[in-house]
Design a protein around this motif. Structure first.
Motif, PDB file in Angstrom:
ATOM      1  N   LEU A  71      18.698 -14.653 -10.581  1.00  8.77           N
ATOM      2  CA  LEU A  71      19.403 -14.223  -9.369  1.00  8.77           C
ATOM      3  C   LEU A  71      19.461 -12.694  -9.289  1.00  8.77           C
ATOM      4  CD1 LEU A  71      22.567 -15.746  -7.918  1.00  8.77           C
ATOM      5  CD2 LEU A  71      22.632 -13.358  -8.453  1.00  8.77           C
ATOM      6  N   LEU A  93      30.843 -20.204  -7.397  1.00  9.33           N
ATOM      7  CA  LEU A  93      29.974 -20.240  -6.215  1.00  9.33           C
ATOM      8  C   LEU A  93      28.645 -19.552  -6.502  1.00  9.33           C
ATOM      9  CD1 LEU A  93      29.740 -20.875  -3.182  1.00  9.33           C
ATOM     10  CD2 LEU A  93      30.829 -18.689  -2.726  1.00  9.33           C
ATOM     11  N   ILE A  94      28.712 -18.394  -7.192  1.00  3.32           N
ATOM     12  CA  ILE A  94      27.498 -17.645  -7.490  1.00  3.32           C
ATOM     13  C   ILE A  94      26.597 -18.440  -8.424  1.00  3.32           C
ATOM     14  CG2 ILE A  94      26.609 -15.588  -8.659  1.00  3.32           C
ATOM     15  CD1 ILE A  94      28.982 -14.047  -7.579  1.00  3.32           C
ATOM     16  N   ILE A 151      30.363 -15.505   1.623  1.00  4.53           N
ATOM     17  CA  ILE A 151      29.141 -15.878   0.908  1.00  4.53           C
ATOM     18  C   ILE A 151      28.806 -17.343   1.177  1.00  4.53           C
ATOM     19  CG2 ILE A 151      28.109 -16.202  -1.385  1.00  4.53           C
ATOM     20  CD1 ILE A 151      29.778 -13.855  -2.370  1.00  4.53           C
ATOM     21  N   ILE A 196      22.524 -11.854  -0.149  1.00  6.20           N
ATOM     22  CA  ILE A 196      23.540 -12.572  -0.928  1.00  6.20           C
ATOM     23  C   ILE A 196      23.294 -12.335  -2.411  1.00  6.20           C
ATOM     24  CG2 ILE A 196      24.625 -14.800  -1.375  1.00  6.20           C
ATOM     25  CD1 ILE A 196      23.497 -15.788   1.229  1.00  6.20           C
ATOM     26  N   ASN A 197      22.018 -12.351  -2.815  1.00  6.67           N
ATOM     27  CA  ASN A 197      21.718 -12.052  -4.221  1.00  6.67           C
ATOM     28  C   ASN A 197      22.303 -10.700  -4.611  1.00  6.67           C
ATOM     29  OD1 ASN A 197      20.085 -14.327  -3.920  1.00  6.67           O
ATOM     30  ND2 ASN A 197      18.605 -13.544  -5.386  1.00  6.67           N
ATOM     31  N   VAL A 254      32.505  -8.111 -13.017  1.00  8.92           N
ATOM     32  CA  VAL A 254      33.168  -9.006 -13.966  1.00  8.92           C
ATOM     33  C   VAL A 254      32.664  -8.754 -15.389  1.00  8.92           C
ATOM     34  CG1 VAL A 254      33.449 -11.415 -14.633  1.00  8.92           C
ATOM     35  CG2 VAL A 254      33.673 -10.756 -12.245  1.00  8.92           C
ATOM     36  N   TYR A 291      24.985 -21.122  -6.495  1.00 17.74           N
ATOM     37  CA  TYR A 291      24.010 -20.491  -5.598  1.00 17.74           C
ATOM     38  C   TYR A 291      22.737 -20.137  -6.361  1.00 17.74           C
ATOM     39  CZ  TYR A 291      21.863 -16.704  -2.945  1.00 17.74           C
ATOM     40  OH  TYR A 291      20.976 -15.898  -2.303  1.00 17.74           O
ATOM     41  N   ALA A 292      22.885 -19.659  -7.597  1.00 15.74           N
ATOM     42  CA  ALA A 292      21.718 -19.286  -8.395  1.00 15.74           C
ATOM     43  C   ALA A 292      20.751 -20.457  -8.541  1.00 15.74           C
ATOM     44  CB  ALA A 292      22.162 -18.787  -9.773  1.00 15.74           C
ATOM     45  N   THR A 326      32.253 -15.625 -14.407  1.00 20.51           N
ATOM     46  CA  THR A 326      31.470 -15.346 -13.204  1.00 20.51           C
ATOM     47  C   THR A 326      31.736 -16.429 -12.177  1.00 20.51           C
ATOM     48  OG1 THR A 326      29.790 -14.702 -14.777  1.00 20.51           O
ATOM     49  CG2 THR A 326      29.185 -14.635 -12.480  1.00 20.51           C
ATOM     50  N   LEU A 386      29.081  -8.470  -7.869  1.00 26.27           N
ATOM     51  CA  LEU A 386      30.258  -9.169  -8.409  1.00 26.27           C
ATOM     52  C   LEU A 386      30.080  -9.477  -9.892  1.00 26.27           C
ATOM     53  CD1 LEU A 386      31.185 -11.672  -5.554  1.00 26.27           C
ATOM     54  CD2 LEU A 386      32.540  -9.754  -6.377  1.00 26.27           C
ATOM     55  N   ILE A 387      28.877  -9.945 -10.265  1.00 27.03           N
ATOM     56  CA  ILE A 387      28.611 -10.255 -11.671  1.00 27.03           C
ATOM     57  C   ILE A 387      28.762  -8.984 -12.511  1.00 27.03           C
ATOM     58  CG2 ILE A 387      26.816 -10.943 -13.326  1.00 27.03           C
ATOM     59  CD1 ILE A 387      25.700 -12.770 -11.097  1.00 27.03           C
ATOM     60  N   PRO A 428      34.152 -14.824  -1.117  1.00 28.67           N
ATOM     61  CA  PRO A 428      33.519 -16.126  -1.371  1.00 28.67           C
ATOM     62  C   PRO A 428      33.347 -16.957  -0.095  1.00 28.67           C
ATOM     63  CG  PRO A 428      35.161 -15.690  -3.040  1.00 28.67           C
ATOM     64  CD  PRO A 428      35.295 -14.602  -2.016  1.00 28.67           C
ATOM     65  N   CYS A 458      26.109 -10.945  -4.972  1.00 31.82           N
ATOM     66  CA  CYS A 458      26.408 -11.692  -6.197  1.00 31.82           C
ATOM     67  C   CYS A 458      26.175 -10.810  -7.416  1.00 31.82           C
ATOM     68  CB  CYS A 458      25.535 -12.937  -6.283  1.00 31.82           C
ATOM     69  SG  CYS A 458      25.922 -14.143  -5.007  1.00 31.82           S
ATOM     70  N   ILE A 463      21.300 -16.926 -13.860  1.00 29.17           N
ATOM     71  CA  ILE A 463      21.962 -15.680 -13.461  1.00 29.17           C
ATOM     72  C   ILE A 463      20.976 -14.522 -13.512  1.00 29.17           C
ATOM     73  CG2 ILE A 463      23.826 -14.073 -14.047  1.00 29.17           C
ATOM     74  CD1 ILE A 463      25.390 -16.465 -15.104  1.00 29.17           C
TER      75      ILE A 463
END
Lengths: 273, 304
Positions: free
Chosen positions: A27, B138-139, A221, A233-234, A244, B142-143, B135, A240-241, A218, A237, A24
């Motif tokens: 990313l 999908l992410i 993506i 896309i990174n 959250v 993808y990572a 989290t 979104l991370i 999603p 993402c 993560i």
């Protein structure tokens, strides 16, 4: 057994968390990469975030996703809380085993099965697919997660408070809103947040149950990921991370503070202040 | 809710509390499965929806009986004839089983370390496990693409250190699918394990140590057996969804990585064969029904 830091425990925790977080973190770092090649570092840049703002398709998808998540999380919380109460308080009613089965099964049911089943239902009853079928599907699978979260709180709940209210003549409906709900509120809020993020993240069930005009983030993506890794896309993402993570951290701080306040209030009450 | 009094107003309210979620789940969770079974028995048609209705209840009982006789098991026969399907089922079960075992081995020490950490640390550690779980799936998958692909970060690192001279082909492959499943499902194993390990009565271990039992033996004789409910819950939470996993094999796996979720998806979205994909789903459900029921029993016991 000694508590605290033994080398084995420290090593396993460190390695475990490195494994959980490294992908993560990488990313997020590479979302700020100036180079179009995702894996070659070309300097710091926020240009991918800027280019997101002009991507109309993505913004539309984000808007659909947020509306579905807000609506489905709220309804799922109501239904899930009712289901939890039914499970904990009225465990033995006709069809109770079927009921608890239907609450626990979606937790582990492979999403391809649930998605296909719901789509075939909507087709069979002739319901036009789109925003509403998506929302109905999300309510159904996320209410079960809410039910489990609320149930775990209800199990440890001190019922004498409710009984006292009822004995003093408070009607059940009011007892629920003045006694029960405030006490289980942290679990209900946690359930709502879980339902919200489940809806925000879902790809498989959404792909089956959606229709024209209701593409979620999603899904967007996913279709781009299949074409390859891109810094854009990174960037989505990472956003979104961040949403959250902020939500979860704020919620846990609030819950902790409420807990501390509650304990202090209880101590004061015992001391008769 | 405070509805245990048995006067009539209360019981009506109580009835509603049960009936609303019950009906919702029957209509939107149970009924769809019956429709899946029904459509799996229909013939494929080139139309929208792409199947010939097998049962039409509106036509009356006489006609219904006629239709019942015409129900076809052709789709199920088709599943046994094409090796793709049973190979997908077997390979899914194998991948899910091995992954569950790997996750247990990796997750146990982490959960154990967390449960033995100092009390003020435990809440933070717990939140750190829950956070990736919130989290997007999908992410997180993808990572891993950025890390594992041929020109990805792992290969760059290994090449620059000089461990390898040629990029490794980790992705797409079945190995990458294992990495993806282990990574994505790890929190599902850690959480129930931590819950049981944290409640463990430590005086038992102290007693064992006082009586001269070496720590490793004490672990196998006391800690592990007492943590079994967490082990069982964690294994079910990982194994059952992993069998039907679609995103991970689709994004990380190669064309030779067969998993039934991927096969079902292709059957539905690419071949548009609804009856066959329904039959695939029914068989998958039949395979999973025993683990699902065992999981429900474990859940019910844990909540009582």
């Amino acid at each position: 057994m000694r508590r605290g830091a033994s080398w084995f425990n420290v090593t396993s925790i460190t390695l475990g968390f490195a494994f959980l977080y490294l992908p993560i973190v990488l990313l997020v770092i590479y979302s700020f990469n100036a180079s179009k090649l995702v894996t070659v570092w070309g300097g710091f840049s926020t240009k991918w975030y800027v280019s997101l703002l002009t991507n109309q398709g993505l913004l539309d998808a984000a808007w659909v996703t947020i509306r579905v998540a807000l609506l489905s999380a709220t309804l799922a919380t109501v239904l899930g809380t009712l289901a939890a109460i039914a499970l904990v308080r009225f465990g033995r009613f006709p069809g109770g085993t079927l009921f608890s089965g239907m609450v626990y099964a979606p937790l582990v049911m492979p999403e391809v099965i649930t998605g296909l089943a719901m789509l075939l239902l909507f087709v069979a009853i002739g319901f036009a697919r789109g925003f509403w079928t998506l929302t109905l599907a999300h309510i159904t699978f996320s209410m079960c997660f809410v039910a489990v979260v609320v149930q775990s709180r209800l199990v440890t709940f001190d019922r004498s408070l409710e009984e006292a209210a009822l004995d003093l003549g408070c009607p059940p409906f009011r007892t629920f809103f003045t006694i029960t709900l405030p006490l289980i509120l942290p679990a209900v809020v946690a359930g709502w947040m879980l339902a919200f993020t489940l809806s925000l993240d879902d790809l498989v069930i959404s792909s089956f149950t959606t229709g024209p005009g209701a593409t979620t983030l999603p899904m967007k993506i996913y279709s781009q990921v299949r074409l390859g890794v891109t810094p854009e896309i990174n960037a989505i993402c990472t956003i979104l991370i961040a949403i959250v993570a902020t939500g979860v951290i704020i919620a846990s701080i609030v819950t902790k503070r409420r807990e501390v306040e509650r304990q202090r209030a209880e101590r004061l009450a015992i001391q008769g202040v | 809710m405070a509805l245990t009094n048995s006067s009539s107003g209360h019981s009506r309210l109580r009835w509603l509390v049960v009936a609303i979620p019950y009906l919702w789940l029957i209509l939107l969770f149970l009924a769809p499965f019956l429709i899946v079974v029904k459509i799996s028995l229909s013939a494929t048609a080139i139309a929208m929806p792409p199947y010939q209705p097998a049962l039409d209840f509106s036509a009356g009982l006489g006609v219904l009986w006629q239709q019942l006789k015409e129900l076809s098991f052709d789709n199920y026969v088709f599943l046994t004839e094409d090796a793709l399907y049973w190979e997908s089922y077997l390979s899914s079960l194998k991948i899910a089983l091995i992954s569950t075992f790997l996750i247990l081995i990796i997750g146990y020490p982490i959960a154990y370390g967390m449960a033995r950490a100092r009390k003020e640390w435990r809440t933070t550690l717990l939140m750190l496990v829950i956070l990736p779980f919130w989290t997007s799936f999908l992410i997180r998958v993808y990572a891993w693409i950025g890390i594992l692909k041929p020109e990805g970060l792992l290969n760059q690192l290994l090449l620059s250190v000089g461990v390898i001279s040629e990029p490794l082909n980790i992705m797409p492959s079945t190995l990458a699918v294992y990495i993806g499943i282990v990574y994505s499902y790890l929190p599902f194993m850690i959480l129930p394990l931590y819950a049981t390990l944290e409640k463990l009565d430590e005086t038992l271990l102290e007693a064992a140590a006082d009586l001269g039992c070496p720590p490793i033996q004490a672990f196998w004789k006391i800690t592990f057996p007492l943590s079994l409910p967490g082990v069982i819950a964690g294994c079910f939470l990982v194994f059952i969804p992993a069998v039907g996993e679609f995103v991970i094999p689709d994004l990380l796996g190669g064309s030779d990585t067969l998993m039934i979720g991927k096969t079902l998806w292709a059957e539905f979205f690419s071949n548009r064969d609804w009856p066959v994909s329904s039959a695939v789903a029914v068989v998958l459900l039949a395979i999973l029904v025993i683990p699902i029921m065992l999981f429900q029993n474990a859940q019910k016991k844990a909540s009582e």
